[in-house]
Design an enzyme around this catalytic site. Structure first.
Site, PDB file in Angstrom:
ATOM      1  N   GLY A 255      47.586   6.143  19.828  1.00  8.58           N
ATOM      2  CA  GLY A 255      46.428   5.717  19.046  1.00  8.58           C
ATOM      3  C   GLY A 255      46.309   4.221  18.849  1.00  8.58           C
ATOM      4  N   GLY A 299      48.477   5.393  25.180  1.00  7.39           N
ATOM      5  CA  GLY A 299      47.722   5.554  26.429  1.00  7.39           C
ATOM      6  C   GLY A 299      46.868   4.314  26.621  1.00  7.39           C
ATOM      7  N   CYS A 368      19.814   8.909  34.716  1.00  6.09           N
ATOM      8  CA  CYS A 368      18.524   9.318  34.156  1.00  6.09           C
ATOM      9  C   CYS A 368      18.663   9.794  32.729  1.00  6.09           C
ATOM     10  CB  CYS A 368      17.892  10.387  35.041  1.00  6.09           C
ATOM     11  SG  CYS A 368      17.216   9.644  36.503  1.00  6.09           S
ATOM     12  N   GLU A 369      19.027   8.903  31.851  1.00  4.36           N
ATOM     13  CA  GLU A 369      19.197   9.185  30.423  1.00  4.36           C
ATOM     14  C   GLU A 369      18.888   7.890  29.684  1.00  4.36           C
ATOM     15  OE1 GLU A 369      20.807  11.914  28.705  1.00  4.36           O
ATOM     16  OE2 GLU A 369      20.919  13.043  30.586  1.00  4.36           O
ATOM     17  N   TYR A 397      40.431   5.563  29.791  1.00  2.00           N
ATOM     18  CA  TYR A 397      39.479   6.659  29.535  1.00  2.00           C
ATOM     19  C   TYR A 397      38.153   6.574  30.288  1.00  2.00           C
ATOM     20  CZ  TYR A 397      42.832   7.864  25.947  1.00  2.00           C
ATOM     21  OH  TYR A 397      43.996   8.193  25.301  1.00  2.00           O
TER      22      TYR A 397
END
Ligand code: LLP
Length: 441
Positions: A255, A299, A368-369, A397
């Site tokens: 985290g 990570g 297309c958004e 990520y």
């Protein structure tokens, strides 16, 4: 803005090239795009190794029995796994697919840990067969399933139990995992954790070595770690008295935050380390526990800063008094984080990194958004079609959550180091996109 090249956002090797453009790992970024195409993800080996060493040093200087475990969901790739292995870190996987990446890199099984709230029989069988060092068990069903699998294979499997400590780390709701209302882990508050410990200890094919929790990600505050550590270690001491639980290993998860934009920077690594180690020592003291081996699971903080995404500008649309949209050749297909979590990114004009930034623009993707925006209202020099824009801190990520929405191919990835570059993942092709469509591949 102060000199972006010296900020904590870009890889440590970021500099001006001989052509006065952005360079990373001694490679001119425009030259890399000319060679490998656009969009392109560039990973800097020196930053990656530097982060591994920073973690190891920050923790082991304070608490020698620490194992740093890279959480490979941030970026699972065999070439990266090799580097993680060379640096002596452990690694965690959360699916059979991530395990396959680790196996492809010959990652030492004893340094692997299997996380996940719903592992299947096949995944567990594969992991136990590979001789995996630890499996972090997350549900009652998994206690039974894994004990069956281990028994069938004649193995006594080392496990830890994932607990849910009901503590809010104050990050985005979608990336919060340790609160009561979470699908992850056995809740201490509801009594599930206690039942899980009793059940797991009673299984002859399972060797319960310790406890784990993970609060969420990214966590910019220190206090949630110490609060949760105290709570879980107090619980562990009760479980020792009640069921004879021996806490050999303990993990407060990962985290650790990274800097995405210059005005929100995370605490230094040493501060996280000191908060965690101090909390463990004082809780062990308070509750009469022997100090366990510490497992830390970063990570994002291992790979985030090492990766930079580079896009080419196409259309530029100005709506007077409203907004200027600068469209690039990638977007939510390779980085869904801004659309999903409202994550912010800085933008670096690759061809003139230090030019005056006198235009406020919104960098939009090609999908297309309407929500396909990479960076909203950022200051840049007057944008030009054909120029390259880099988004720092794209190493964690982004590509792992990438999709083929709109049947867009996913970008290539290169690893750079000391003036050389190496393709570690090729760009997808239309043939790849059709490969799983039966009779049309
Ligand atoms: N350990 C466990 C058990 C985890 O679930 C995670 C992340 C980590 C370690 C590593 O967390 P890190 O050090 O990377 O923060 N897709 C989101 C992040 C989801 C993280 C899920 N679990 C994002 O893009 O921000």
């Amino acid at each position: 803005m102060s000199n972006i090249l010296e900020s904590e956002l870009l890889p440590i090797t970021a500099d001006l090239s001989a052509k006065n453009r952005l360079s990373i790992g001694g490679c001119d970024v425009r030259d890399l795009v000319q060679r490998y195409g656009s969009p392109l993800y560039i990973y800097d080996e020196a930053t990656l190794r530097g982060m591994c060493r920073d973690f190891v040093d920050s923790f082991t200087n304070l608490y020698p029995r620490t194992q740093i475990e890279y959480s490979s969901k941030a970026f699972a790739n065999p070439s990266i796994s090799k580097i993680i292995d060379e640096e002596g870190l452990s690694m965690d996987v959360v699916t059979g697919g991530e395990l396959a990446v680790a196996i492809a890199a010959d990652f030492p099984p004893e340094r692997l840990n299997f996380h996940g709230n719903n592992k299947g029989r096949e995944e567990l069988t594969e992991a136990v067969r590979y001789g995996i060092g630890n499996i972090t068990v997350d549900s009652f069903a998994e206690i039974d399933l894994l004990s069956e699998v281990a028994e069938e294979l004649g193995v006594r499997q080392n496990i830890m139990l994932r607990l849910s400590p009901s503590i809010d780390p104050h990050t985005h709701l979608l990336t919060t995992t340790g609160i009561l209302d979470s699908k992850f882990g056995f809740s201490i508050e509801t009594g599930d954790a206690e039942i899980a410990i009793e059940k797991a200890i009673a299984k002859p094919s399972l060797n319960t070595e310790g406890l784990h929790f993970h609060l969420g990600s990214p966590i910019f505050e220190l206090e949630p770690y110490s609060e949760a550590i105290d709570y879980v270690l107090e619980f562990a001491s009760r479980m020792r008295k009640k069921f004879g639980l021996e806490l050999k290993k303990f993990s407060p998860g990962g985290g650790f935050a990274v800097g995405y934009v210059t005005n929100t920077l995370p605490p230094a690594m040493g501060e996280y380390a000191s908060e965690i180690v101090t909390a463990i020592r004082s809780a062990c003291d308070r509750y009469g526990l022997d100090e366990p081996e510490l497992i830390v699971e970063p990570g994002r903080a291992i790979v985030g800063r090492s990766g930079v995404a580079v896009y080419t500008v196409g259309g530029i649309k100005t709506i007077p008094e409203v907004r200027t949209y600068v469209s690039v050749d990638g977007g939510m297909g390779d980085n869904i984080r801004p659309a999903l979590y409202e994550s912010e990114y800085a933008v670096v004009p690759v061809d003139r990194p230090l030019a005056e930034r006198n235009h406020t623009v919104t960098v939009a993707g090609k999908f297309c958004e309407s929500g396909d925006v990479l960076a909203r209202d950022v200051d840049l020099p007057e944008p030009e079609t054909g120029e390259l824009l880099a988004l720092p801190a794209s190493g964690a990520y982004c590509l792992m959550m990438a999709s083929n929405y709109n049947m867009q191919t996913r970008p290539a990835v290169v690893l750079v180091n000391q003036g050389t570059s190496r393709l570690i993942r090729r760009r997808e092709t239309y043939k790849d996109l059709l490969a799983s469509s039966i009779d049309f591949d």
